[in-house]
Design an enzyme around this catalytic site. Structure first.
Site, PDB file in Angstrom:
ATOM      1  N   ASP A 134      22.341 -57.392 -19.675  1.00 26.08           N
ATOM      2  CA  ASP A 134      21.142 -56.557 -19.802  1.00 26.08           C
ATOM      3  C   ASP A 134      20.808 -56.147 -21.229  1.00 26.08           C
ATOM      4  O   ASP A 134      19.659 -55.819 -21.514  1.00 26.08           O
ATOM      5  CB  ASP A 134      21.285 -55.302 -18.935  1.00 26.08           C
ATOM      6  CG  ASP A 134      21.114 -55.608 -17.453  1.00 26.08           C
ATOM      7  OD1 ASP A 134      20.508 -56.646 -17.130  1.00 26.08           O
ATOM      8  OD2 ASP A 134      21.596 -54.821 -16.621  1.00 26.08           O
ATOM      9  N   HIS A 162      22.756 -63.292 -16.503  1.00 19.96           N
ATOM     10  CA  HIS A 162      22.333 -62.708 -17.768  1.00 19.96           C
ATOM     11  C   HIS A 162      23.120 -61.428 -18.008  1.00 19.96           C
ATOM     12  O   HIS A 162      23.848 -60.942 -17.142  1.00 19.96           O
ATOM     13  CB  HIS A 162      20.836 -62.377 -17.721  1.00 19.96           C
ATOM     14  CG  HIS A 162      20.493 -61.334 -16.702  1.00 19.96           C
ATOM     15  ND1 HIS A 162      20.455 -61.608 -15.337  1.00 19.96           N
ATOM     16  CD2 HIS A 162      20.198 -60.011 -16.828  1.00 19.96           C
ATOM     17  CE1 HIS A 162      20.153 -60.497 -14.673  1.00 19.96           C
ATOM     18  NE2 HIS A 162      19.994 -59.514 -15.552  1.00 19.96           N
ATOM     19  N   ARG A 201      14.153 -58.727   0.299  1.00 16.31           N
ATOM     20  CA  ARG A 201      15.243 -57.936  -0.280  1.00 16.31           C
ATOM     21  C   ARG A 201      14.648 -56.901  -1.223  1.00 16.31           C
ATOM     22  O   ARG A 201      13.984 -57.244  -2.199  1.00 16.31           O
ATOM     23  CB  ARG A 201      16.186 -58.867  -1.039  1.00 16.31           C
ATOM     24  CG  ARG A 201      17.327 -58.214  -1.810  1.00 16.31           C
ATOM     25  CD  ARG A 201      17.936 -59.295  -2.695  1.00 16.31           C
ATOM     26  NE  ARG A 201      19.187 -58.940  -3.318  1.00 16.31           N
ATOM     27  CZ  ARG A 201      19.284 -58.346  -4.510  1.00 16.31           C
ATOM     28  NH1 ARG A 201      18.193 -57.991  -5.170  1.00 16.31           N
ATOM     29  NH2 ARG A 201      20.478 -58.101  -5.035  1.00 16.31           N
TER      30      ARG A 201
END
Length: 678
Positions: free
Chosen positions: A552, A550, A632
């Site tokens: 932002d 994508h 993560r």
């Protein structure tokens, strides 16, 4: 109760209640200020702000009563029985729907589906599971169909694209197996019609265009029916905020009407695409008028040409076509009734949406629903000016609407701290306005921030409560700076760790601002501590991404190789950064791609203290590979040049930090926790 009496009572109340002062400060802000003053020991400030809040509250209440009575008198229903008639229809329709649903699907009619599941079905995620299952069952033909169906709605999915190429080479898999099981009939008919049109089969094409119109209007009815469910808009939580009867009806009706109005875009948008096909519905009538002309059916051609002009009044090429057909026929005609009715409703909806949106206090701008730039080449549009031949020209490509940078793009400015190390610049990352840095925070700071994340992060936080916002194979957790400081203030986490979250995000902001040599202040747009954890037992043969490709601040359109700066993209964002807190997990690499979402241009392996920063537009498409084992954690930061889009929670966090700094001594002896709003 007598209607005349009600009118007299309203008049008395209107006369006796003076209008409130227009300069009243909102009482919730005054109340928050009073509470902050209390915890900072400013008791005179408490009295001043709290009294002001009470006075404001009373003034708002008086004004609300006065305005409602005034508007009730100015816009009466007429006969009181007619008002009951309106609600009679509403209540009976609701009862009918409940009974019908229960009769047809039983107890499931009362079952609430989670947002996670709805989201997955909208993304066709079940087909991802299906293709893996069919592959295990050695049914590659069905696996290919499932993979193809999933890929239509997820064209950025790199691994699925590779799977489809492999299926093509498998024995027993033929071209006809690659079908979209969720294909929309109106779009399928339109595409089939276009194929015949390109082959100059105008009879067959006209029949299919007519089928496509029938299916389009059926799909429109279905789309609108689906809009008549619950809606939730930011800032309009009816469970917490006490609206009046007519405000609730008005707001909900406006939300439903907006959804129905946007069916124009929905029906013109292919799965997996972000922008609708240009001029989609009017094009049906354009192609039909020419197809009927080619088959010597001038009467039908004239009606379709007039129908097209309903959408684009006065457009020159079609006006000339209308004149041409009228000369051939010797008389005029009328546009098709279904198109005329559709446009009448559309215009009335626009009128009501403007009123409803104003009532809700939100902006509404009428969209360009049928851009006339898409379609056939002008040189071949007019039958009277051609020899009968017509070459189809695909829909015109949009111009990229990314706003031009207000300042020259630079990089290579000072990193502000001696310990920060430049790893790769934009050229070495095969892109523009991107950088990779190390040692932005120390190992000890990473450990402290991870310890903080263990306590403050909440599943799905920041993503409308969805526990798995990007993939069902990972658990997603997040928290904001303000929440960390609140927990620190309440003693639930060490304040030094909460303050570290605040400080390190500011450190990254200053480094980004300096490195890219920005001559405008970067403001925080959103700050989010995020952790992704691989779910045990769901990693075998996994082929999805932790976060799909994508951009932002714009919507990627891989097919058009463009990125549109339009809602729902966060168009206000200008720069982005990710501060990684650990590297002891498997997978989870950050990747940059080209705008096709498939060609990887750079890969970043997270580790403690590493920062990747980049401009937020279509020049930097990016995503995260699957986290297949472990947890993560990172701090995600988005920045904006526009102070109007500053992060509100950040401003509140700034205030809380200032309160902690200026507080001379703690308040003892009170068993009261600070308010969440602080």
């Amino acid at each position: 109760m007598d209607a005349n009496f009600l009118a007299v009572l309203s008049a008395v109340l209107l006369a006796s209640v003076p209008p409130s002062a227009s300069s009243l400060e909102p009482y919730d802000l005054l109340y928050d200020e009073a509470v902050r003053s209390f915890y900072s020991g400013d008791y005179s400030g408490v009295v001043r702000s709290m009294e002001g809040a009470l006075a404001s509250y009373a003034g708002v209440r008086r004004t609300r009563v006065r305005c409602r009575l005034k508007c009730q008198d100015q816009h009466p229903f007429g006969d009181p029985v007619s008002e009951l008639g309106f609600f009679d229809v509403v209540l009976r329709r609701a009862a009918c729907i409940d009974a019908c649903m229960e009769e047809n699907i039983g107890v499931q009619s009362r079952h609430m589906i989670s947002e996670d599941v709805v989201h997955d079905f909208n993304r066709r995620t079940p087909y991802n599971y299906l293709q893996l299952a069919y592959l295990k069952l050695k049914q590659p033909d069905k696996a290919a169909a499932a993979a193809h169906t999933y890929f239509q709605a997820n064209p950025e999915h790199v691994e699925m694209s590779e799977n489809l190429e492999q299926y093509k080479d498998q024995e027993g898999v033929n071209e006809h197996h690659f079908v979209d099981r969720e294909a929309r009939p109106h779009q399928s008919s339109f595409n089939a019609a276009m194929n015949l049109y390109e082959q100059e089969d105008y009879v067959g094409a006209s029949l299919l265009f007519e089928d496509a119109l029938v299916e389009y209007y059926k799909a429109d009815v279905e789309c609108r029916a689906l809009c008549q469910g619950p809606h939730r808009f930011e800032g309009h939580d009816h469970l917490r905020y006490r609206y009046s009867l007519y405000e609730v009806i008005s707001d909900h009706f406006t939300q439903v009407l907006h959804c129905e109005h946007e069916c124009v875009r929905d029906l013109a948008t292919r799965p997996g695409r972000l922008s609708p096909m240009e001029n989609y519905l009017p094009l049906h009538y354009d192609y039909l008028q020419y197809g009927y002309y080619q088959t010597e059916r001038a009467e039908e051609a004239l009606q379709c040409a007039l129908s097209y002009l309903l959408f684009h009044e006065g457009e020159e090429f079609m006006t000339e076509n209308v004149n041409f057909y009228q000369e051939i026929l010797g008389h005029g005609s009328e546009p098709r009734e279904e198109a005329a009715w559709y446009l009448r409703r559309h215009k009335k909806e626009l009128e009501l949406l403007l009123i409803g949106s104003q009532n809700m206090g939100v902006d509404f701008t009428a969209g360009n629903y049928w851009s006339s730039s898409g379609g056939r080449d002008d040189s071949t549009r007019i039958p009277s000016g051609t020899d009968g031949g017509l070459e189809y020209v695909p829909l015109s490509e949009k111009k990229n609407v990314n706003v031009a940078e207000s300042q020259p793009l630079k990089e290579g400015g000072p990193l502000l701290h001696d310990y920060v190390r430049l790893v790769h610049n934009a050229a070495e990352l095969n892109g523009t306005q991107r950088v990779l840095l190390d040692h932005v925070v120390s190992e000890n700071e990473c450990a402290a921030l991870q310890e903080l994340a263990e306590i403050i992060t909440v599943a799905g936080n920041g993503y409308d409560g969805r526990t798995y916002p990007h993939t069902p194979n990972e658990r997603f957790e997040g928290a904001t700076v303000l929440k960390a400081l609140q927990y620190g203030y309440e003693g639930r986490v060490p304040m030094k760790n909460a303050h570290l979250f605040y400080d390190t995000s500011e450190r990254v902001r200053r480094i980004v601002e300096s490195y890219f040599v920005l001559n405008t202040t970067l403001h925080f747009s959103y700050t989010h501590m995020v952790c992704r954890t691989a779910i045990t037992g769901q990693q075998e043969h996994r082929n999805d991404l932790s976060h799909p490709i994508h951009a932002d601040n714009c919507l990627l359109d891989p097919e058009a190789n463009e990125c549109w700066k339009e809602s729902p993209a966060r168009t206000e964002r200008d720069y982005s950064a990710l501060l990684y807190l650990n590297g002891d997990f498997e997978g989870g690499e950050f990747i940059f791609t080209q705008m096709d979402t498939k060609t990887v241009t750079a890969t970043v392996k997270p580790k403690c203290g590493r920062v990747v920063a980049f401009s937020s537009g279509g020049e930097n498409p990016h995503g995260v590979k699957a986290v297949t084992n472990g947890r993560r954690c990172a701090v995600a930061l988005w920045f904006t040049f526009d102070p109007l889009f500053r992060e509100m929670e950040r401003l509140q966090a700034d205030e809380l930090i200032q309160t902690l700094i200026t507080q001379s001594e703690p308040v003892h002896g009170l068993d009261i926790n600070p308010k969440d709003e602080l």
